[in-house]
Structures are given as C-alpha cells and as structure tokens.
Design a protein around this motif. Structure first.
Motif, PDB file in Angstrom:
ATOM      1  N   LEU A   6      -0.796 -46.010   9.366  1.00 36.37           N
ATOM      2  CA  LEU A   6      -0.624 -47.413   9.769  1.00 36.37           C
ATOM      3  C   LEU A   6      -1.947 -47.974  10.311  1.00 36.37           C
ATOM      4  O   LEU A   6      -2.280 -49.133  10.080  1.00 36.37           O
ATOM      5  N   VAL A   7      -2.684 -47.119  11.034  1.00 34.32           N
ATOM      6  CA  VAL A   7      -3.977 -47.569  11.580  1.00 34.32           C
ATOM      7  C   VAL A   7      -4.951 -47.866  10.432  1.00 34.32           C
ATOM      8  O   VAL A   7      -5.667 -48.868  10.464  1.00 34.32           O
ATOM      9  N   ASP A   8      -4.948 -47.008   9.386  1.00 33.04           N
ATOM     10  CA  ASP A   8      -5.794 -47.273   8.203  1.00 33.04           C
ATOM     11  C   ASP A   8      -5.445 -48.637   7.604  1.00 33.04           C
ATOM     12  O   ASP A   8      -6.328 -49.431   7.271  1.00 33.04           O
ATOM     13  N   VAL A  28       3.302 -55.831  14.392  1.00 32.57           N
ATOM     14  CA  VAL A  28       3.335 -54.534  15.085  1.00 32.57           C
ATOM     15  C   VAL A  28       4.717 -54.303  15.725  1.00 32.57           C
ATOM     16  O   VAL A  28       5.256 -53.198  15.680  1.00 32.57           O
ATOM     17  N   THR A  29       5.283 -55.364  16.290  1.00 29.85           N
ATOM     18  CA  THR A  29       6.610 -55.239  16.911  1.00 29.85           C
ATOM     19  C   THR A  29       7.658 -54.877  15.865  1.00 29.85           C
ATOM     20  O   THR A  29       8.506 -53.997  16.094  1.00 29.85           O
ATOM     21  N   VAL A  30       7.605 -55.534  14.717  1.00 29.82           N
ATOM     22  CA  VAL A  30       8.582 -55.259  13.656  1.00 29.82           C
ATOM     23  C   VAL A  30       8.406 -53.827  13.124  1.00 29.82           C
ATOM     24  O   VAL A  30       9.392 -53.142  12.815  1.00 29.82           O
ATOM     25  N   ALA A  31       7.156 -53.355  13.064  1.00 29.87           N
ATOM     26  CA  ALA A  31       6.921 -51.965  12.635  1.00 29.87           C
ATOM     27  C   ALA A  31       7.598 -50.988  13.604  1.00 29.87           C
ATOM     28  O   ALA A  31       8.207 -50.001  13.181  1.00 29.87           O
ATOM     29  N   GLY A  32       7.510 -51.277  14.893  1.00 26.02           N
ATOM     30  CA  GLY A  32       8.164 -50.421  15.907  1.00 26.02           C
ATOM     31  C   GLY A  32       9.672 -50.422  15.748  1.00 26.02           C
ATOM     32  O   GLY A  32      10.316 -49.366  15.771  1.00 26.02           O
ATOM     33  N   TYR A  33      10.259 -51.607  15.567  1.00 25.24           N
ATOM     34  CA  TYR A  33      11.716 -51.691  15.356  1.00 25.24           C
ATOM     35  C   TYR A  33      12.116 -50.939  14.085  1.00 25.24           C
ATOM     36  O   TYR A  33      13.143 -50.265  14.043  1.00 25.24           O
ATOM     37  N   LYS A 148       3.016 -65.252  19.242  1.00 31.94           N
ATOM     38  CA  LYS A 148       2.779 -64.347  20.369  1.00 31.94           C
ATOM     39  C   LYS A 148       1.461 -63.624  20.133  1.00 31.94           C
ATOM     40  O   LYS A 148       1.132 -63.268  19.001  1.00 31.94           O
ATOM     41  N   GLN A 149       0.744 -63.382  21.212  1.00 33.91           N
ATOM     42  CA  GLN A 149      -0.586 -62.795  21.088  1.00 33.91           C
ATOM     43  C   GLN A 149      -0.582 -61.291  21.306  1.00 33.91           C
ATOM     44  O   GLN A 149       0.189 -60.776  22.102  1.00 33.91           O
ATOM     45  N   MET A 150      -1.463 -60.609  20.581  1.00 36.57           N
ATOM     46  CA  MET A 150      -1.717 -59.187  20.839  1.00 36.57           C
ATOM     47  C   MET A 150      -3.156 -58.882  20.429  1.00 36.57           C
ATOM     48  O   MET A 150      -3.575 -59.238  19.328  1.00 36.57           O
ATOM     49  N   ASP A 151      -3.902 -58.218  21.336  1.00 31.27           N
ATOM     50  CA  ASP A 151      -5.281 -57.826  21.022  1.00 31.27           C
ATOM     51  C   ASP A 151      -5.289 -56.796  19.914  1.00 31.27           C
ATOM     52  O   ASP A 151      -4.370 -55.987  19.808  1.00 31.27           O
ATOM     53  N   LYS A 152      -6.399 -56.798  19.180  1.00 27.68           N
ATOM     54  CA  LYS A 152      -6.556 -55.810  18.108  1.00 27.68           C
ATOM     55  C   LYS A 152      -6.500 -54.383  18.674  1.00 27.68           C
ATOM     56  O   LYS A 152      -5.876 -53.499  18.099  1.00 27.68           O
ATOM     57  N   SER A 153      -7.140 -54.176  19.840  1.00 32.91           N
ATOM     58  CA  SER A 153      -7.179 -52.821  20.409  1.00 32.91           C
ATOM     59  C   SER A 153      -5.787 -52.358  20.839  1.00 32.91           C
ATOM     60  O   SER A 153      -5.421 -51.196  20.681  1.00 32.91           O
ATOM     61  N   GLU A 154      -4.999 -53.283  21.359  1.00 28.44           N
ATOM     62  CA  GLU A 154      -3.627 -52.954  21.750  1.00 28.44           C
ATOM     63  C   GLU A 154      -2.797 -52.623  20.504  1.00 28.44           C
ATOM     64  O   GLU A 154      -1.995 -51.683  20.498  1.00 28.44           O
ATOM     65  N   ALA A 155      -3.008 -53.393  19.437  1.00 29.70           N
ATOM     66  CA  ALA A 155      -2.287 -53.137  18.185  1.00 29.70           C
ATOM     67  C   ALA A 155      -2.613 -51.743  17.659  1.00 29.70           C
ATOM     68  O   ALA A 155      -1.716 -50.993  17.260  1.00 29.70           O
ATOM     69  N   ILE A 156      -3.895 -51.378  17.699  1.00 33.17           N
ATOM     70  CA  ILE A 156      -4.302 -50.053  17.193  1.00 33.17           C
ATOM     71  C   ILE A 156      -3.693 -48.944  18.049  1.00 33.17           C
ATOM     72  O   ILE A 156      -3.235 -47.925  17.533  1.00 33.17           O
ATOM     73  N   HIS A 160      -1.205 -46.301  16.413  1.00 33.45           N
ATOM     74  CA  HIS A 160      -1.544 -44.879  16.442  1.00 33.45           C
ATOM     75  C   HIS A 160      -0.351 -44.069  16.960  1.00 33.45           C
ATOM     76  O   HIS A 160      -0.002 -43.016  16.422  1.00 33.45           O
ATOM     77  N   GLN A 161       0.287 -44.599  17.984  1.00 36.15           N
ATOM     78  CA  GLN A 161       1.480 -43.939  18.531  1.00 36.15           C
ATOM     79  C   GLN A 161       2.593 -43.890  17.472  1.00 36.15           C
ATOM     80  O   GLN A 161       3.251 -42.863  17.281  1.00 36.15           O
ATOM     81  N   LEU A 162       2.780 -44.983  16.758  1.00 36.78           N
ATOM     82  CA  LEU A 162       3.795 -45.011  15.695  1.00 36.78           C
ATOM     83  C   LEU A 162       3.455 -43.999  14.595  1.00 36.78           C
ATOM     84  O   LEU A 162       4.341 -43.327  14.063  1.00 36.78           O
ATOM     85  N   ASP A 163       2.150 -43.888  14.268  1.00 38.92           N
ATOM     86  CA  ASP A 163       1.726 -42.898  13.266  1.00 38.92           C
ATOM     87  C   ASP A 163       2.147 -41.489  13.681  1.00 38.92           C
ATOM     88  O   ASP A 163       2.639 -40.711  12.862  1.00 38.92           O
ATOM     89  N   LEU A 164       1.935 -41.173  14.954  1.00 41.84           N
ATOM     90  CA  LEU A 164       2.313 -39.845  15.444  1.00 41.84           C
ATOM     91  C   LEU A 164       3.818 -39.643  15.319  1.00 41.84           C
ATOM     92  O   LEU A 164       4.297 -38.568  14.929  1.00 41.84           O
ATOM     93  N   GLU A 165       4.574 -40.696  15.626  1.00 41.44           N
ATOM     94  CA  GLU A 165       6.045 -40.586  15.543  1.00 41.44           C
ATOM     95  C   GLU A 165       6.521 -40.467  14.095  1.00 41.44           C
ATOM     96  O   GLU A 165       7.483 -39.764  13.817  1.00 41.44           O
ATOM     97  N   VAL A 166       5.847 -41.171  13.184  1.00 39.16           N
ATOM     98  CA  VAL A 166       6.200 -41.068  11.752  1.00 39.16           C
ATOM     99  C   VAL A 166       5.928 -39.641  11.268  1.00 39.16           C
ATOM    100  O   VAL A 166       6.756 -39.038  10.582  1.00 39.16           O
ATOM    101  N   ASP A 167       4.764 -39.094  11.642  1.00 37.90           N
ATOM    102  CA  ASP A 167       4.437 -37.717  11.246  1.00 37.90           C
ATOM    103  C   ASP A 167       5.474 -36.742  11.790  1.00 37.90           C
ATOM    104  O   ASP A 167       5.903 -35.825  11.103  1.00 37.90           O
ATOM    105  N   GLN A 168       5.876 -36.964  13.030  1.00 36.08           N
ATOM    106  CA  GLN A 168       6.865 -36.098  13.669  1.00 36.08           C
ATOM    107  C   GLN A 168       8.211 -36.195  12.931  1.00 36.08           C
ATOM    108  O   GLN A 168       8.845 -35.181  12.643  1.00 36.08           O
TER     109      GLN A 168
END
Ligand SMILES: [Fe+2]
Length: 176
Positions: A6-8, A28-33, A148-156, A160-168
C-alpha cells in the motif's frame, strides 16, 4: 508475499496526483475499513485495501466558476470509470500481478452505481461489496469526507501499519 505494498502504491506520483482531488484522508480511512471488513467477510485483504485506497482516484475537478457544484458534478460524473483505468495503469507500472490489477480495477469501477443507468445491488462480488461498504462508511452528506485533511507522513504511517496487518492476514490464511 505481495509484489506491491500500500505504501508503494501511495508514494507513486500518479497516486499523489490523483488522490489530492478526492482526499488522502478519505482514501486511507476507507482502506482501513476495507481491511476490517475483508477479514470479516473472508475477502482477500490485499485486494480490498488496494481497491479501497484507489477507489476515488478518478475524481476530477468539480468546481465551476470557482464554486463547487455538486449537482453538476454528479450529472456528468464518470469518476469510477476514470478511476478503474488509472488504478490499472498505476498497478501495472508498479509491477503488480495482472490478475490483482484487474480485480482492483473492477472493484474501483463498481464501487458505486450512481453513474450507471441501472443498479448493481446483489450483483457485486464479495470484494466489490466490501469496497462499496467501506466507502459508504466514511461518506458524509454533500461529499464533505473529501475535504478532511491528512498529512502525507501520517498517511504513510497508517498505510505501513495496514501493510503489516495485510501480511499477517495473508500469513494466517496460508497456514490455516
Ligand atoms: Fe469514496
């Protein structure tokens, strides 16, 4: 192992260009849901999160005379069609598996039927339904969720956390 994370996807210049319009926060929020819902529904979390992250990348400027004209926008809207094409092109450029690229593209195409002359109720695959529901969960009246606003660094950080959860989740699927 997944070819593309997802980060790529998020860091690519095509994503950066097109996600600004519909909002990084919403994507990013929809990806989490979508991850939560995919795990629940037995849907591939990699496909669900990528589709969710990219579902609105077909949005274009909807201002007229310097003002946002939501009605006018909706009347001429083809963002799901544009998004499906852009998502596919982006994923292929990133070296994504062609089957994944097609599945994601279709989920983007069918995440809404508001632009179609017929309804898709009951016709979507489980993946497409997860993406639709995840999008709906973050929607606000008048399209306010796109602002709604979100910084690029916060999104990454979140992706990254979602990537770890997907791998898991993939790993748990493989061993069960
Ligand atoms: Fe959306």
């Amino acid at each position: 192992m997944r070819k593309v994370t997802l980060v790529d996807v998020f860091k690519h210049r095509i994503t950066q260009k097109y996600l600004q319009r519909s909002g990084i926060h919403h994507a990013v929020t929809v990806a989490g849901y979508a991850l939560e819902m995919a795990v629940e529904a037995g849907v591939d979390p990699d496909l669900a999160t990528k589709s969710a992250l990219l579902h609105d990348m077909g949005h274009y400027e909807w201002y007229r005379d310097g003002k946002w004209d939501y009605e006018e926008y909706r009347k001429h809207d083809i963002h799901a069609i544009k998004g499906a094409e852009r998502a596919h092109k982006l994923l292929i450029r990133l070296g994504e598996d062609r089957t994944v690229a097609k599945e994601v593209s279709l989920a983007v195409l069918l995440h809404t039927d508001s632009y179609l002359p017929f309804e898709l109720n009951g016709k979507r695959t489980s993946l497409q339904e997860v993406v639709r529901l995840a999008d709906e969960k973050d929607e606000q009246p008048g399209g306010l969720h796109h602002y709604k606003q979100m910084d690029k660094s916060e999104a990454i950080r979140i992706l990254h956390q979602l990537d770890l959860e997907v791998d898991q989740a993939d790993y748990e699927n493989d061993v069960s």
